[in-house]
Design an enzyme around this catalytic site. Structure first.
Site, PDB file in Angstrom:
ATOM      1  N   CYS A  22      37.260  34.916  44.908  1.00 20.04           N
ATOM      2  CA  CYS A  22      36.795  35.619  46.114  1.00 20.04           C
ATOM      3  C   CYS A  22      37.080  37.113  45.969  1.00 20.04           C
ATOM      4  O   CYS A  22      38.231  37.526  45.805  1.00 20.04           O
ATOM      5  CB  CYS A  22      37.503  35.062  47.346  1.00 20.04           C
ATOM      6  SG  CYS A  22      37.199  36.034  48.819  1.00 20.04           S
ATOM      7  N   HIS A  82      35.048  39.221  57.394  1.00 20.11           N
ATOM      8  CA  HIS A  82      35.224  40.677  57.444  1.00 20.11           C
ATOM      9  C   HIS A  82      34.480  41.232  58.642  1.00 20.11           C
ATOM     10  O   HIS A  82      33.459  40.687  59.075  1.00 20.11           O
ATOM     11  CB  HIS A  82      34.738  41.350  56.153  1.00 20.11           C
ATOM     12  CG  HIS A  82      33.354  40.965  55.738  1.00 20.11           C
ATOM     13  ND1 HIS A  82      33.070  39.790  55.088  1.00 20.11           N
ATOM     14  CD2 HIS A  82      32.159  41.600  55.889  1.00 20.11           C
ATOM     15  CE1 HIS A  82      31.771  39.715  54.851  1.00 20.11           C
ATOM     16  NE2 HIS A  82      31.192  40.801  55.346  1.00 20.11           N
TER      17      HIS A  82
HETATM   18  P1  5GP Z   1      28.182  40.912  54.412  1.00 17.61           P
HETATM   19  O1  5GP Z   1      26.757  41.066  53.973  1.00 17.61           O
HETATM   20  O2  5GP Z   1      28.816  39.685  53.769  1.00 17.61           O
HETATM   21  O3  5GP Z   1      28.379  40.947  55.895  1.00 17.61           O
HETATM   22  O4  5GP Z   1      28.923  42.193  53.892  1.00 17.61           O
HETATM   23  C1  5GP Z   1      29.520  42.295  52.635  1.00 17.61           C
HETATM   24  C2  5GP Z   1      29.800  43.748  52.412  1.00 17.61           C
HETATM   25  O5  5GP Z   1      30.726  43.864  51.363  1.00 17.61           O
HETATM   26  C3  5GP Z   1      28.564  44.567  52.006  1.00 17.61           C
HETATM   27  O6  5GP Z   1      28.378  45.626  52.943  1.00 17.61           O
HETATM   28  C4  5GP Z   1      28.905  45.076  50.611  1.00 17.61           C
HETATM   29  O7  5GP Z   1      28.463  46.388  50.383  1.00 17.61           O
HETATM   30  C5  5GP Z   1      30.422  44.986  50.586  1.00 17.61           C
HETATM   31  N1  5GP Z   1      30.993  44.728  49.276  1.00 17.61           N
HETATM   32  C6  5GP Z   1      30.647  43.733  48.411  1.00 17.61           C
HETATM   33  N2  5GP Z   1      31.422  43.757  47.312  1.00 17.61           N
HETATM   34  C7  5GP Z   1      32.289  44.800  47.492  1.00 17.61           C
HETATM   35  C8  5GP Z   1      33.354  45.333  46.695  1.00 17.61           C
HETATM   36  O8  5GP Z   1      33.665  44.857  45.596  1.00 17.61           O
HETATM   37  N3  5GP Z   1      34.024  46.389  47.204  1.00 17.61           N
HETATM   38  C9  5GP Z   1      33.707  46.932  48.417  1.00 17.61           C
HETATM   39  N4  5GP Z   1      34.438  47.982  48.815  1.00 17.61           N
HETATM   40  N5  5GP Z   1      32.726  46.454  49.196  1.00 17.61           N
HETATM   41  C10 5GP Z   1      32.016  45.403  48.738  1.00 17.61           C
HETATM   42 ZN    ZN Z   2      38.910  35.435  50.100  1.00 12.30          ZN
END
Ligand code: 5GP
Ligand code: ZN
Length: 112
Positions: free
Chosen positions: A3, A98
């Site tokens: 993860c 998140h």
């Molecule tokens: P979701 O689409 O799941 O709500 O948001 C996931 C978020 O995590 C996205 O905005 C993406 O840019 C961010 N994200 C994904 N992988 C990483 C990472 O390795 N580091 C950081 N800082 N953000 C990440």
């Molecule tokens: Zn996790």
């Protein structure tokens, strides 16, 4: 478990952290969608809102207690938006709970 946010929480993957304590961490999103785009996560793995329960919900309260402080530190005196995507129809791509903290500009009136 493989993860990415667990790895960010334990320091295995680097991130730009803006807040951290024993329960949660907040760091800049890799692909910001607003001038300020911070992700706030519990350090312990919870997949999404569906997996919040009476055993782990204290960390959710803690996150929301800290959001005003994180927002203030980020200069969001005029307001901000919190988003949490849960499940694939919502566009969740990282299955570690998140909260997106977005701001730094006037955000659109629409939520979607
Ligand atoms: P979701 O689409 O799941 O709500 O948001 C996931 C978020 O995590 C996205 O905005 C993406 O840019 C961010 N994200 C994904 N992988 C990483 C990472 O390795 N580091 C950081 N800082 N953000 C990440
Ligand atoms: Zn996790």
């Amino acid at each position: 478990m493989d993860c990415v946010f667990c790895k960010i929480a334990n320091g295995e993957i680097p991130s730009t952290k803006v807040y951290e304590d024993d329960k949660i961490t907040a760091f800049n999103d890799l692909n910001p969608q607003a001038p300020v785009h911070i992700l706030i996560i519990p350090k312990d793995h919870i997949s999404c809102i569906n997996d919040i329960n009476s055993e782990n919900s204290d960390v959710i309260a803690h996150i929301f207690e800290k959001i005003p402080q994180i927002a203030k530190y980020a200069g969001l005196e005029n307001g901000y938006r919190i988003i949490s995507n849960c499940g694939k129809d919502a566009g969740q791509t990282v299955f570690h709970l998140h909260f997106h903290l977005l701001g730094g500009k006037i955000l659109g009136e629409g939520l979607v």
